[in-house]
Design an enzyme around this catalytic site. Sequence first.
Site, PDB file in Angstrom:
ATOM      1  N   ARG A   1      -8.663  -0.680   4.461  1.00  0.00           N
ATOM      2  CA  ARG A   1      -7.842   0.342   3.794  1.00  0.00           C
ATOM      3  C   ARG A   1      -6.460  -0.220   3.456  1.00  0.00           C
ATOM      4  O   ARG A   1      -5.826   0.213   2.515  1.00  0.00           O
ATOM      5  CB  ARG A   1      -7.652   1.544   4.733  1.00  0.00           C
ATOM      6  CG  ARG A   1      -8.933   2.271   5.049  1.00  0.00           C
ATOM      7  CD  ARG A   1      -8.639   3.537   5.811  1.00  0.00           C
ATOM      8  NE  ARG A   1      -7.548   4.260   5.169  1.00  0.00           N
ATOM      9  CZ  ARG A   1      -6.973   5.335   5.696  1.00  0.00           C
ATOM     10  NH1 ARG A   1      -7.349   5.775   6.859  1.00  0.00           N
ATOM     11  NH2 ARG A   1      -6.000   5.956   5.068  1.00  0.00           N
TER      12      ARG A   1
ATOM     13  N   CYS B   1      -5.346  12.394  12.436  1.00  0.00           N
ATOM     14  CA  CYS B   1      -6.019  11.097  12.412  1.00  0.00           C
ATOM     15  C   CYS B   1      -5.851  10.490  13.805  1.00  0.00           C
ATOM     16  O   CYS B   1      -5.241  11.093  14.687  1.00  0.00           O
ATOM     17  CB  CYS B   1      -5.437  10.199  11.323  1.00  0.00           C
ATOM     18  SG  CYS B   1      -3.840   9.546  11.771  1.00  0.00           S
TER      19      CYS B   1
ATOM     20  N   ARG C   1      -0.243  14.577  12.634  1.00  0.00           N
ATOM     21  CA  ARG C   1       0.202  14.331  11.264  1.00  0.00           C
ATOM     22  C   ARG C   1       0.393  15.624  10.455  1.00  0.00           C
ATOM     23  O   ARG C   1      -0.237  15.827   9.432  1.00  0.00           O
ATOM     24  CB  ARG C   1      -0.752  13.398  10.525  1.00  0.00           C
ATOM     25  CG  ARG C   1      -1.170  12.150  11.269  1.00  0.00           C
ATOM     26  CD  ARG C   1      -0.095  11.091  11.408  1.00  0.00           C
ATOM     27  NE  ARG C   1       0.358  10.529  10.163  1.00  0.00           N
ATOM     28  CZ  ARG C   1      -0.237   9.515   9.535  1.00  0.00           C
ATOM     29  NH1 ARG C   1      -1.331   9.004  10.016  1.00  0.00           N
ATOM     30  NH2 ARG C   1       0.253   9.039   8.417  1.00  0.00           N
TER      31      ARG C   1
ATOM     32  N   LYS D   1       0.850  -1.208   0.000  1.00  0.00           N
ATOM     33  CA  LYS D   1       0.000   0.000   0.000  1.00  0.00           C
ATOM     34  C   LYS D   1       0.879   1.249   0.000  1.00  0.00           C
ATOM     35  O   LYS D   1       0.660   2.174  -0.769  1.00  0.00           O
ATOM     36  CB  LYS D   1      -0.881   0.004   1.244  1.00  0.00           C
ATOM     37  CG  LYS D   1      -1.563   1.343   1.518  1.00  0.00           C
ATOM     38  CD  LYS D   1      -2.461   1.324   2.720  1.00  0.00           C
ATOM     39  CE  LYS D   1      -1.788   1.588   4.003  1.00  0.00           C
ATOM     40  NZ  LYS D   1      -1.492   2.979   4.331  1.00  0.00           N
ATOM     41  N   ASN D   2       1.904   1.273   0.855  1.00  0.00           N
ATOM     42  CA  ASN D   2       2.699   2.495   1.031  1.00  0.00           C
ATOM     43  C   ASN D   2       3.743   2.713  -0.048  1.00  0.00           C
ATOM     44  O   ASN D   2       4.444   3.717  -0.028  1.00  0.00           O
ATOM     45  CB  ASN D   2       3.327   2.526   2.436  1.00  0.00           C
ATOM     46  CG  ASN D   2       2.249   2.720   3.493  1.00  0.00           C
ATOM     47  OD1 ASN D   2       1.094   3.029   3.172  1.00  0.00           O
ATOM     48  ND2 ASN D   2       2.598   2.517   4.739  1.00  0.00           N
TER      49      ASN D   2
HETATM   50  C1  EPZ Z   1       4.090   7.079   6.291  1.00  0.00           C
HETATM   51  O1  EPZ Z   1       3.275   8.082   6.851  1.00  0.00           O
HETATM   52  C2  EPZ Z   1       3.205   5.851   6.169  1.00  0.00           C
HETATM   53  N1  EPZ Z   1       2.093   6.141   5.244  1.00  0.00           N
HETATM   54  C3  EPZ Z   1       2.670   5.460   7.545  1.00  0.00           C
HETATM   55  O2  EPZ Z   1       1.903   4.272   7.399  1.00  0.00           O
HETATM   56  C4  EPZ Z   1       3.858   5.177   8.447  1.00  0.00           C
HETATM   57  O3  EPZ Z   1       3.399   4.859   9.742  1.00  0.00           O
HETATM   58  C5  EPZ Z   1       4.773   6.407   8.505  1.00  0.00           C
HETATM   59  O4  EPZ Z   1       5.181   6.776   7.174  1.00  0.00           O
HETATM   60  C6  EPZ Z   1       6.028   6.175   9.333  1.00  0.00           C
HETATM   61  O5  EPZ Z   1       6.742   5.084   8.808  1.00  0.00           O
HETATM   62  C7  EPZ Z   1       2.337   6.126   3.908  1.00  0.00           C
HETATM   63  O6  EPZ Z   1       3.455   5.887   3.460  1.00  0.00           O
HETATM   64  C8  EPZ Z   1       1.170   6.416   3.019  1.00  0.00           C
HETATM   65  P1  EPZ Z   1       5.962  10.517   8.363  1.00  0.00           P
HETATM   66  P2  EPZ Z   1       3.795   9.617   6.855  1.00  0.00           P
HETATM   67  O7  EPZ Z   1       5.833  11.776   7.556  1.00  0.00           O
HETATM   68  O8  EPZ Z   1       4.703   9.855   5.717  1.00  0.00           O
HETATM   69  C9  EPZ Z   1       6.095  13.949  11.635  1.00  0.00           C
HETATM   70  C10 EPZ Z   1       0.079   2.852   7.693  1.00  0.00           C
HETATM   71  O9  EPZ Z   1      -0.386   2.308   8.699  1.00  0.00           O
HETATM   72  N2  EPZ Z   1       5.956  14.877  10.493  1.00  0.00           N
HETATM   73  O10 EPZ Z   1       7.144   9.631   8.127  1.00  0.00           O
HETATM   74  O11 EPZ Z   1       2.602  10.481   7.031  1.00  0.00           O
HETATM   75  C11 EPZ Z   1       4.857  13.106  11.847  1.00  0.00           C
HETATM   76  O12 EPZ Z   1       3.931  13.791  12.665  1.00  0.00           O
HETATM   77  C12 EPZ Z   1       0.513   4.301   7.760  1.00  0.00           C
HETATM   78  O13 EPZ Z   1       0.239   2.290   6.577  1.00  0.00           O
HETATM   79  C13 EPZ Z   1       6.017  16.258  10.742  1.00  0.00           C
HETATM   80  O14 EPZ Z   1       6.169  16.697  11.881  1.00  0.00           O
HETATM   81  O15 EPZ Z   1       4.649   9.656   8.182  1.00  0.00           O
HETATM   82  C14 EPZ Z   1       5.410  11.871  12.525  1.00  0.00           C
HETATM   83  O16 EPZ Z   1       5.559  12.130  13.902  1.00  0.00           O
HETATM   84  C15 EPZ Z   1       0.240   4.899   9.122  1.00  0.00           C
HETATM   85  N3  EPZ Z   1       5.900  17.117   9.691  1.00  0.00           N
HETATM   86  C16 EPZ Z   1       6.808  11.714  11.915  1.00  0.00           C
HETATM   87  O17 EPZ Z   1       7.113  12.973  11.308  1.00  0.00           O
HETATM   88  C17 EPZ Z   1       5.730  16.678   8.401  1.00  0.00           C
HETATM   89  O18 EPZ Z   1       5.649  17.508   7.480  1.00  0.00           O
HETATM   90  C18 EPZ Z   1       6.882  10.653  10.814  1.00  0.00           C
HETATM   91  O19 EPZ Z   1       5.847  10.908   9.901  1.00  0.00           O
HETATM   92  C19 EPZ Z   1       5.668  15.281   8.177  1.00  0.00           C
HETATM   93  C20 EPZ Z   1       5.785  14.401   9.229  1.00  0.00           C
END
Ligand code: EPZ
Length: 416
Positions: free
Chosen positions: A396, A116, A121, A22-23
């Site tokens: 999902r 969420c 996020r 998915k990711n």
């Molecule tokens: C991706 O989400 C995945 N989703 C998530 O999978 C996964 O848990 C996550 O990466 C971490 O590995 C997809 O790839 C579609 P991040 P993403 O940006 O990119 C903070 C699942 O279950 N952050 O790596 O949204 C954020 O709050 C889902 O399949 C900022 O502060 O996660 C978090 O604490 C859930 N500012 C940390 O970084 C930003 O602009 C990591 O988030 C972006 C992120």
Amino acid sequence: MQKLAIQGGNPLRGEVRISGAKNAALPIMCAGLLTADTLRLTNLPDLHDVGTMRKLLVQMGVSAEVATNEITFKGDQINNWEAPYEMVKTMRAAILVLGPLVARFGDAKVSLPGGCAIGSRPVDLHIKGLQAMGAEITIEHGYIHAKAKKLKGARIFFDIVSVTGTENLMMAAALAEGVTVLENAAREPEVIDLANCLRAMGAKIVGDGTDNITITGVEKLHGATHHIMPDRIESGTFLVAAAATGGSITLRETRADILDTVLEKLTEVGAKITVDGTSIHLEMSGRPKAVNVRTAPHPAFPTDMQAQFMALNCIAEGSAMVIETIFENRFMHVQELRRLGAQIDVEGNTSVVRGVAHLEGATVMATDLRASACLVIAGLVAQGETVIDRIYHLDRGYEHIESKLSQLGANIRRIK
Ligand code: EPZ
């Protein structure tokens, strides 16, 4: 609201084919916005989020030819550069259209994804990176408006490792003028899969898979065919379910090299794991041993496997600490596990799980995608019947999960 009813106690036995990730699929589908040619994607998982992403791209003018686990996009008639709130609120990954739209058309209007269940996020790093590349960005009425005559390459440092932040900016940089360097970039395998697809389209990218990615912009990207990589989280979820139920399963069409820490933890739990090409076999006899996990960016232990290991620790021998360092609210499954008899204490981002001899079936509620998977695993080992409500979360991210689990001997059915 659909539910799943599970009669616990059956060890999982047999073979299961792992679906496309998915990711990886979600960012790679957005790469279709970067070219007027056709982009053909195979091994595409049949998931609710993939359907939502397809509808989002089609309403922008991308034409889509759909076949089973396959889609062919053509981006020569794109005439709407907007991702409306209605679609973004159900799938935060819609933010991944932002980089490609600004890079190719110089204009994008994307709804701010809400928070969420697992955290606020934010997408500030996506926005900061595009601004560094010259995009003018305003946020009004809940929408991100981005404009740019032509994005310019820039050196971008991520304060926090962000998977989709890295992916969004890698896609934007592919068509920017000059060189972009992403520092402290995400190293997830799905980032590499996206880079492989972009290279097949003519992009110049090196360093993906490390924390330093260099992208040299090109004028145009052409079409390509890309086979989506296997889903490492689906793989890990089935392996944990087999370990928890004392079973013996073989995963087909997966990869072991993207699951190192998960396989290592499962060995600590007492499982016997053998890898043979694209198959992984897991054999488990006796009660699992409790195992500590601490989530962190790849190649460390993945946050998307945290809830599943918590379920395993609930019935393991001994106590374990589960530390969540990525998201601020990713212990929603704890309350539900307690309803099944689990002994868990939570202190900030740390949960201490004391293994109990068995869980008792009950009605529980899914709160997010991976929490749902955790409750399925708990239901498979609990005595009696467990009913899981709000399983749209599960649909999902897991393709046909109850038929795959039934094939492995689970007593599971969907209640309309
Ligand atoms: C991706 O989400 C995945 N989703 C998530 O999978 C996964 O848990 C996550 O990466 C971490 O590995 C997809 O790839 C579609 P991040 P993403 O940006 O990119 C903070 C699942 O279950 N952050 O790596 O949204 C954020 O709050 C889902 O399949 C900022 O502060 O996660 C978090 O604490 C859930 N500012 C940390 O970084 C930003 O602009 C990591 O988030 C972006 C992120």
